[in-house]
Enzyme design. Sequence first.
Site, PDB file in Angstrom:
ATOM      1  N   PHE A  98      -0.009  10.008  -7.799  1.00 56.53           N
ATOM      2  CA  PHE A  98      -0.032   8.665  -7.605  1.00 56.53           C
ATOM      3  C   PHE A  98      -1.005   7.748  -8.530  1.00 56.53           C
ATOM      4  CE2 PHE A  98       0.134  10.301  -3.244  1.00 56.53           C
ATOM      5  CZ  PHE A  98       1.395  10.397  -3.038  1.00 56.53           C
ATOM      6  N   GLY A 130       0.769  -1.223   0.022  1.00 54.87           N
ATOM      7  CA  GLY A 130      -0.138   0.064   0.036  1.00 54.87           C
ATOM      8  C   GLY A 130       0.983   1.141   0.127  1.00 54.87           C
ATOM      9  N   TRP A 173       2.393   1.731  -3.368  1.00 61.10           N
ATOM     10  CA  TRP A 173       1.299   2.210  -4.279  1.00 61.10           C
ATOM     11  C   TRP A 173       1.327   3.744  -4.478  1.00 61.10           C
ATOM     12  CZ3 TRP A 173      -2.812   5.493  -3.832  1.00 61.10           C
ATOM     13  CH2 TRP A 173      -3.750   5.474  -4.822  1.00 61.10           C
ATOM     14  N   HIS A 174       1.842   4.220  -3.474  1.00 61.57           N
ATOM     15  CA  HIS A 174       1.510   5.809  -3.273  1.00 61.57           C
ATOM     16  C   HIS A 174       2.619   6.336  -4.077  1.00 61.57           C
ATOM     17  CE1 HIS A 174      -1.169   5.021   0.040  1.00 61.57           C
ATOM     18  NE2 HIS A 174      -1.845   6.306  -0.442  1.00 61.57           N
ATOM     19  N   GLY A 175       3.956   5.759  -4.159  1.00 59.99           N
ATOM     20  CA  GLY A 175       4.876   6.323  -4.939  1.00 59.99           C
ATOM     21  C   GLY A 175       6.313   5.560  -4.842  1.00 59.99           C
TER      22      GLY A 175
END
Lengths: 315, 549
Positions: free
Chosen positions: B549, B400, B403-405
């Site tokens: 993102f 997770g 996923w953001h960066g």
Amino acid sequence: MTARGRTVRIALLFIAALALIEWGTRMALVPGSSDLDRYRSFPERARGLVAAPAPRIAMVGNSVTDRVLPKLLQSEWHAVTGESLAVDKFVAYYSNLATWYWMIDQYFWSADLEPDLIVVTYYDEVGLADAPMMEVGALAQFFTDSRDVWPLFANDIKSLEQRAGYLLSSASTAFATRDRIRDRALNLIPGYRPFATATNAHSYEYEHKIRMRAAKPAQTFHTLRRLVTRAQQQGVRICFVAFQPRPVTPGAAPYAIHPEIMTTITDAGMLHLDLRDMDELTADLYQDNVHLNARGQPIYTRRLARELDRISRPR
Amino acid sequence: MNYNQLQFWLLFLAVFVPYWWLPHRKQNQLLLVASYVFYGFWDYRFLFLILVTTVIDFIGGLGVAGARLPRAQLIRLTGLLAAGAFLLTSNLDYGGLLTGLRASDYGTALGALPQSLADVWIPIAATVAMVAYMFILPRLHGLAESTRRKTFLVISMVANLGILGFFKYFDFFVESFADLLEAFGFQASRSVLGIVLPAGISFYTFQAMSYTIDVYRGKTEPTRNFGDFALFVCFFPHLVAGPIMRAHTLLPQVVNPRSRSATEFREGLALVLIGLFKKVVLADNMAPIANSVFNRLANGDTADLSGSELLVGIYAFAFQIYGDFSGYSSIARGISKWLGFDLVINFHNPYLAVTPSDFWKRWHISLSSWLRDYLYIPLGGNRQGRLIEYRSLMITMLLGGLWHGASWTFVAWGLYHGLVLCAYRIAGVRDADRSAQPARWAMQVFFMFHLTCLGWLLFRADNFGVVTAALEILTTQWSFTAAAGTGLLVIAFYAGLLFVVEWLTDAEKGLHRLFRAPWFLQGAWYVYLVLMIVVFYSRQSYEFIYFQF
């Protein structure tokens, strides 16, 4: 109560609140604001200046121009030339060349008033380049009228947001002066001004880094050309003064002046005064990066008086 | 084109005015065109990626369900992909082409066409791949059912994650691998590609993937209408920053006729106003405070930065990211309601969370639930023993974070939240009841907010040096300064009333409590929102954080 009745009441409350704010702004904020009061005095002051015996100088600009001391300028001029001088400042904070064009147009040229010299001051390499219009609210309420909308939109206000902002500002004083309402409200927070100044300085550095990473668009000078062409038509001379910002690094070269600026100014027969490198203005005479403090202002004013006399009269 | 720009609202008006006059199918076509125009404003070349994702998952969903597409439709899809690739990725000089054609200057028009093989390799590759896939499809359909279903699912996953991985993580992994090699004394070549990240790729990829997975799990019926599916993938209100919608929620709203109602319109208006307030007033006014503190940390200019001022900077970022992201979600939900769609609630007063589990039920709910359903539960969830539960939590939160960066600080942020979740579960902390234990509830909210803020420090920091510098200041340079006091008052000025309203309406999700309030309170709330938006909009406009993102 039905849903419809509820919606109508909410809408009426909303309209009443907006009307109240508009009324409050016109009745309390505008008369109580020194800036707005000053803007309203400009037409009268422009007439007064031009009615005085020559030479008559109008200084048009922003907060940097506001640091010039008119009385000292007059006395220094008198000391140098033996003549009296009529001078007045037409200053709008958070403004740039595009706004100054409309201020000069509104208070002098559209009113058929011609001072002998208009002084416009800039202080960095993009100072006379085309840039987005600042303070659209003041422009709409004070520096332009309905006749100016189309040339303004064609030349200076090109973004949708600014055009919408201009039209709303023309209709509503509260909308036009919302930045002032904001500043007044925030200044009620104890210690806000120094906090905001420090925050903005650090935040500006961060934003500046991001901007530097982006590709720089080529500089254009359409507004400058329009200004000097109009001045030629009106038979008025403009003197562009390249002012020295705070010298951060001793001995560093002054900011560059784009060749097109000099060509445009000289081709139109206007004047340019290069004060980018004044030894007498040391870093301690500035309150921030561009604004002179109380000790710096007289030093600059005296030098400006001598330089204006030198450059503006034929020897 | 952002929600905080007039340009967007003009596009929306151009869609909204004719929208309710049109029959259902025409509405969908209008929305599809508007969605592509909206996305094309960012970078029209990346429309091709959306097209690829759409085609792959459309065929994948049908393939999983055992439905075959007629050959004619497959040929049309191949043509669409090839034409899309040619028009969007082959360096066509549209200006030159138009000028040449208008002036009947065919030399200029020809010069505007792609000039080398390098300009057209993407259209050629896309066409070859699609033709090859078309020839393989009958064989895939001939496989045993379970093999066929798995094969189509795997193709969809590999393609989606491949695109996401390449555009988002390629440079990051190359850099990290080179760092690792150099740490062991090897010479490493840093052949990064400088890939531009397509806006919203993580959002629409996850949404498209969930469709194929749900069809595989039998939770969703596949659609045979390509236009409907394309709209499901790229519906513009939530395209670039969510909420991430599931097929079983959004697809039926696309496929079936929608109705309008005054209630939906009113709710939409309330959501748009709250969203704009959160973005242009709260987030954009918090940004300079957060930026100034983090800029000083990054520059090492911390000699006169006290712990309290740093904490104010972290608080400011906490409210910035909340206002920014939940504001976007709120506007997305609001304008969707005006178009007859109901998007899921993505935020529910997250800073009133009492525990980490509670926080993730309130923050970016559509991603949290996506990760729960497609990652945490398949990894074992909480029904196979404590160790499996903690392992699943850690892996889910780590991914997770990623996923953001593409950055180790995001990975660390994910790990941190995984650890916090595990720690709370090990300690057996239960959610305090707000009405029965108000003091305990307030303590839990306060503590959880600060744990979240510590996470935001990792999230916002450019590198771990900034994190360690911040932690050092927080622990060694503590003093409460006047600037910190003013900073807190400024944050309270912008966020205070919003949080009072959130606190008062926290018992129910959505706007029901607000709509039940007396009319004058409701009216006063709208007046407050509009005045704040008009007067206290930030002079500096910031792009939505989650667009990256």
